[in-house]
Scaffold this motif. Structure first.
Motif, PDB file in Angstrom:
ATOM      1  N   LEU A  69     -22.357 -65.535  17.888  1.00  0.00           N
ATOM      2  CA  LEU A  69     -21.217 -64.749  18.374  1.00  0.00           C
ATOM      3  C   LEU A  69     -20.236 -64.474  17.232  1.00  0.00           C
ATOM      4  N   ALA A  70     -19.959 -65.484  16.412  1.00  0.00           N
ATOM      5  CA  ALA A  70     -19.049 -65.300  15.280  1.00  0.00           C
ATOM      6  C   ALA A  70     -19.616 -64.303  14.273  1.00  0.00           C
ATOM      7  N   LEU A  71     -20.907 -64.392  13.978  1.00  0.00           N
ATOM      8  CA  LEU A  71     -21.528 -63.431  13.065  1.00  0.00           C
ATOM      9  C   LEU A  71     -21.489 -62.023  13.640  1.00  0.00           C
ATOM     10  N   LEU A  72     -21.669 -61.907  14.963  1.00  0.00           N
ATOM     11  CA  LEU A  72     -21.590 -60.597  15.615  1.00  0.00           C
ATOM     12  C   LEU A  72     -20.199 -60.002  15.430  1.00  0.00           C
ATOM     13  N   MET A  73     -19.165 -60.798  15.667  1.00  0.00           N
ATOM     14  CA  MET A  73     -17.800 -60.302  15.502  1.00  0.00           C
ATOM     15  C   MET A  73     -17.513 -59.982  14.040  1.00  0.00           C
ATOM     16  N   LEU A  74     -18.019 -60.813  13.138  1.00  0.00           N
ATOM     17  CA  LEU A  74     -17.830 -60.556  11.717  1.00  0.00           C
ATOM     18  C   LEU A  74     -18.496 -59.259  11.292  1.00  0.00           C
ATOM     19  N   SER A  75     -19.671 -58.974  11.839  1.00  0.00           N
ATOM     20  CA  SER A  75     -20.377 -57.732  11.484  1.00  0.00           C
ATOM     21  C   SER A  75     -19.627 -56.509  11.996  1.00  0.00           C
ATOM     22  N   HIS A  76     -19.001 -56.618  13.165  1.00  0.00           N
ATOM     23  CA  HIS A  76     -18.200 -55.495  13.669  1.00  0.00           C
ATOM     24  C   HIS A  76     -17.005 -55.222  12.766  1.00  0.00           C
ATOM     25  N   LEU A  77     -16.431 -56.274  12.209  1.00  0.00           N
ATOM     26  CA  LEU A  77     -15.248 -56.112  11.376  1.00  0.00           C
ATOM     27  C   LEU A  77     -15.581 -55.673   9.959  1.00  0.00           C
ATOM     28  N   SER A  78     -16.673 -56.190   9.422  1.00  0.00           N
ATOM     29  CA  SER A  78     -16.998 -55.918   8.022  1.00  0.00           C
ATOM     30  C   SER A  78     -17.900 -54.711   7.843  1.00  0.00           C
ATOM     31  N   GLY A  79     -18.661 -54.354   8.892  1.00  0.00           N
ATOM     32  CA  GLY A  79     -19.625 -53.275   8.745  1.00  0.00           C
ATOM     33  C   GLY A  79     -20.799 -53.726   7.894  1.00  0.00           C
ATOM     34  N   GLY A  80     -21.638 -52.788   7.522  1.00  0.00           N
ATOM     35  CA  GLY A  80     -22.771 -53.116   6.666  1.00  0.00           C
ATOM     36  C   GLY A  80     -24.063 -53.239   7.439  1.00  0.00           C
ATOM     37  N   ALA A  81     -25.155 -52.988   6.735  1.00  0.00           N
ATOM     38  CA  ALA A  81     -26.479 -53.016   7.364  1.00  0.00           C
ATOM     39  C   ALA A  81     -26.886 -54.418   7.774  1.00  0.00           C
ATOM     40  N   TRP A  82     -26.343 -55.440   7.103  1.00  0.00           N
ATOM     41  CA  TRP A  82     -26.789 -56.822   7.367  1.00  0.00           C
ATOM     42  C   TRP A  82     -26.598 -57.212   8.826  1.00  0.00           C
ATOM     43  N   GLY A  83     -25.530 -56.717   9.449  1.00  0.00           N
ATOM     44  CA  GLY A  83     -25.282 -57.067  10.836  1.00  0.00           C
ATOM     45  C   GLY A  83     -25.766 -56.027  11.820  1.00  0.00           C
ATOM     46  N   LEU A  84     -25.783 -54.771  11.399  1.00  0.00           N
ATOM     47  CA  LEU A  84     -26.144 -53.695  12.317  1.00  0.00           C
ATOM     48  C   LEU A  84     -27.602 -53.754  12.737  1.00  0.00           C
ATOM     49  N   ARG A 168     -25.204 -45.451  25.506  1.00  0.00           N
ATOM     50  CA  ARG A 168     -25.135 -44.298  26.411  1.00  0.00           C
ATOM     51  C   ARG A 168     -24.345 -43.143  25.813  1.00  0.00           C
ATOM     52  N   GLY A 169     -23.916 -43.291  24.559  1.00  0.00           N
ATOM     53  CA  GLY A 169     -23.255 -42.191  23.867  1.00  0.00           C
ATOM     54  C   GLY A 169     -21.749 -42.288  23.784  1.00  0.00           C
ATOM     55  N   GLU A 170     -21.136 -43.355  24.307  1.00  0.00           N
ATOM     56  CA  GLU A 170     -19.686 -43.500  24.233  1.00  0.00           C
ATOM     57  C   GLU A 170     -19.272 -43.991  22.847  1.00  0.00           C
ATOM     58  N   ASP A 171     -18.134 -43.516  22.394  1.00  0.00           N
ATOM     59  CA  ASP A 171     -17.609 -43.934  21.094  1.00  0.00           C
ATOM     60  C   ASP A 171     -16.717 -45.162  21.289  1.00  0.00           C
ATOM     61  N   VAL A 172     -17.288 -46.322  21.101  1.00  0.00           N
ATOM     62  CA  VAL A 172     -16.554 -47.580  21.331  1.00  0.00           C
ATOM     63  C   VAL A 172     -16.515 -48.436  20.065  1.00  0.00           C
ATOM     64  N   THR A 173     -16.857 -47.833  18.930  1.00  0.00           N
ATOM     65  CA  THR A 173     -16.897 -48.607  17.674  1.00  0.00           C
ATOM     66  C   THR A 173     -15.547 -49.242  17.377  1.00  0.00           C
ATOM     67  N   ARG A 174     -14.491 -48.466  17.496  1.00  0.00           N
ATOM     68  CA  ARG A 174     -13.152 -48.979  17.224  1.00  0.00           C
ATOM     69  C   ARG A 174     -12.769 -50.058  18.234  1.00  0.00           C
ATOM     70  N   ARG A 175     -13.140 -49.873  19.497  1.00  0.00           N
ATOM     71  CA  ARG A 175     -12.801 -50.864  20.522  1.00  0.00           C
ATOM     72  C   ARG A 175     -13.494 -52.196  20.250  1.00  0.00           C
ATOM     73  N   MET A 176     -14.740 -52.155  19.786  1.00  0.00           N
ATOM     74  CA  MET A 176     -15.440 -53.400  19.472  1.00  0.00           C
ATOM     75  C   MET A 176     -14.754 -54.142  18.331  1.00  0.00           C
ATOM     76  N   GLN A 177     -14.215 -53.396  17.374  1.00  0.00           N
ATOM     77  CA  GLN A 177     -13.476 -54.033  16.287  1.00  0.00           C
ATOM     78  C   GLN A 177     -12.179 -54.650  16.785  1.00  0.00           C
ATOM     79  N   VAL A 178     -11.531 -53.974  17.739  1.00  0.00           N
ATOM     80  CA  VAL A 178     -10.284 -54.496  18.294  1.00  0.00           C
ATOM     81  C   VAL A 178     -10.527 -55.809  19.038  1.00  0.00           C
ATOM     82  N   VAL A 179     -11.673 -55.919  19.697  1.00  0.00           N
ATOM     83  CA  VAL A 179     -12.021 -57.164  20.386  1.00  0.00           C
ATOM     84  C   VAL A 179     -12.439 -58.238  19.387  1.00  0.00           C
ATOM     85  N   ALA A 180     -13.196 -57.834  18.362  1.00  0.00           N
ATOM     86  CA  ALA A 180     -13.761 -58.809  17.420  1.00  0.00           C
ATOM     87  C   ALA A 180     -12.692 -59.494  16.569  1.00  0.00           C
TER      88      ALA A 180
END
Length: 428
Positions: A69-84, A168-180
């Motif tokens: 879970l921590a790595l998932l949140m870190l990947s949302h914040l840092s970006g990069g292929a390693w987590g995606l 499903r096509g929704e733009d929630v990238t920013r929201r996931m970062q706000v939660v992470a």
């Protein structure tokens, strides 16, 4: 992989988990069955060791759940292929929290066998434990346990739900970062308290201000090792064999290398400060672990939890090779279990010269007079029963993980950064 190719894959179920994931479920069932047999033996032969092994298994698998879970949140914040490219693996592991929550229930029946502060007769004979009683008491312990899993489970559910909406096509990238962002802070704070509750309070007279950070580093290391193993498993099979590349394994190998050093730094810092302070309430932790068989185990952990992985992971070729880096990951997971045994079992070893303060000795004597727990603490012939808890919990955990992994595509197809993350590196 081009954007047009990705769209073509998006139109077909090409990124569904391979049928071989069912092997993980089968392996989990076998491990759970073997662990259940060992648990029954432990309950018959040495109930104290059943609860100790269950605690080790609970802390180990909860660490992988919370760590992923921590790595998932870190990947949302840092970006990069390693987590995606392994987001689905991290999400599936984070959604196993019902398993470890259920596993925690068994600890309720072993509180007095595990924790001195849970025995009223011991607390009554110990002034220091009376002073700590407002925090170290059974009701507050379980209230904190509920809070831990409510927060971790809520974060895992929220991020997984947002990820499904992105599919499903929704733009929630920013929201996931706000939660992470606040979620990662909450994770660190709660793990710090959990480290005190689950492990440090096994020796309630001993304390370390760095112990919570040590558990955070341990969870990160175990989670990365698990991530590499699953990635190597998927790399051998379609469709991920065309997605996962040496550069991805190189990134994970470098992260694992960093966490090996982080764990060593925290462990050495704790030892150095304790050694320099030489205070009677601090030194029992290491005195118990520097005598007899535990002394050799301490040396083994220094060599094979740090020195050997450190030397091996210096190699770029090893980190880029899925087969070799996965072998290192298996080894690290095995040594993590040994290190947890090293954390737990010596706490129940009494009578080592210089290993207890007068207060602790009085508390043990009072406990032994009222119960059989302290008197029945030292039974090295039952140490093999420490396999029971990790196998039983781990088998169910792997079964649940495989089920979650198959429930969604292996890649977040609609993530705007996915084409770049899975583009093949050019060679010159």
């Amino acid at each position: 992989m081009t954007t047009d190719t990705l769209r073509r894959y998006d139109a077909a179920p090409a990124f569904s988990a391979p049928s071989d994931v069912d092997r993980i479920r089968f392996f989990g069932l076998v491990a759970a069955g073997l662990g259940a047999v060992l648990c029954i033996l432990a309950l018959v032969l040495a109930p104290d060791y059943f609860f100790r092994s269950w605690l080790v298994g609970f802390v180990f698998w909860t660490g992988i759940t919370a760590g992923c879970l921590a790595l998932l949140m870190l990947s949302h914040l840092s970006g990069g292929a390693w987590g995606l490219v392994v987001r689905r693996v991290l999400e599936a592991a984070a959604r196993t929290w019902p398993v470890v929550l259920l596993a925690s229930v068994a600890l309720f029946f072993g509180m007095e066998r595990l924790y001195e502060w849970a025995r009223p007769e011991v607390v009554q004979a110990d002034a220091l434990l009376q002073h700590k009683a407002p925090y170290l008491n059974v009701k507050f312990f379980w209230l904190r346990m509920v809070i831990y899993f409510a927060v971790w489970g809520g974060l895992a559910w929220t991020l997984s739900r947002m990820s499904a909406r992105q599919d499903r096509g929704e733009d929630v990238t920013r929201r996931m970062q706000v939660v992470a962002a606040p979620g990662l802070i909450a994770y660190c704070l709660l793990v710090t308290f959990a480290a005190v509750d689950w492990l440090m309070s096994l020796q309630p007279h001993w304390f370390s201000t760095i112990y919570g950070v040590y558990l955070i580093g341990s969870q990160g290391l175990a989670s990365l090792a698990f991530l590499i193993l699953i990635a190597a498993f998927l790399w051998r099979r379609e469709p991920m064999s065309h997605v996962l590349q040496p550069r991805h394994f190189h990134d994970w190998g470098k992260l694992m290398f960093a966490f090996v050093m982080l764990w060593a730094y925290f462990s050495w810092s704790q030892f150095l400060i304790t050694w320099a302070g030489n205070l009677p309430e601090e030194i029992p932790f290491y005195l118990k672990r520097m005598h007899g068989a535990f002394g050799y185990l301490s040396l083994f952990i220094v060599l094979f939890h740090f020195a050997v992985p450190f030397a091996i992971l210096l190699s770029r070729d090893i980190k880029r090779n899925p087969r070799t880096v996965s072998i290192v990951a298996i080894w690290i997971l095995a040594v993590r279990l040994l290190e947890l045994f090293w954390q737990v079992e010596p706490a129940f070893q009494h009578g080592i010269p210089g290993a207890a303060t007068d207060h602790a000795a009085a508390a043990h004597e009072a406990g032994a007079a009222a119960t059989h727990h302290a008197a029945a603490a030292i039974h090295p012939q039952f140490w093999w029963l420490y396999l029971a808890g990790p196998l039983a919990i781990g088998g169910v955990w792997l079964f649940w993980f495989a089920r979650e992994l198959k429930s969604r595509p292996l890649l977040p197809i609609q993530d705007p950064y996915l084409p770049e993350a899975i583009a093949h590196e050019s060679h010159h």
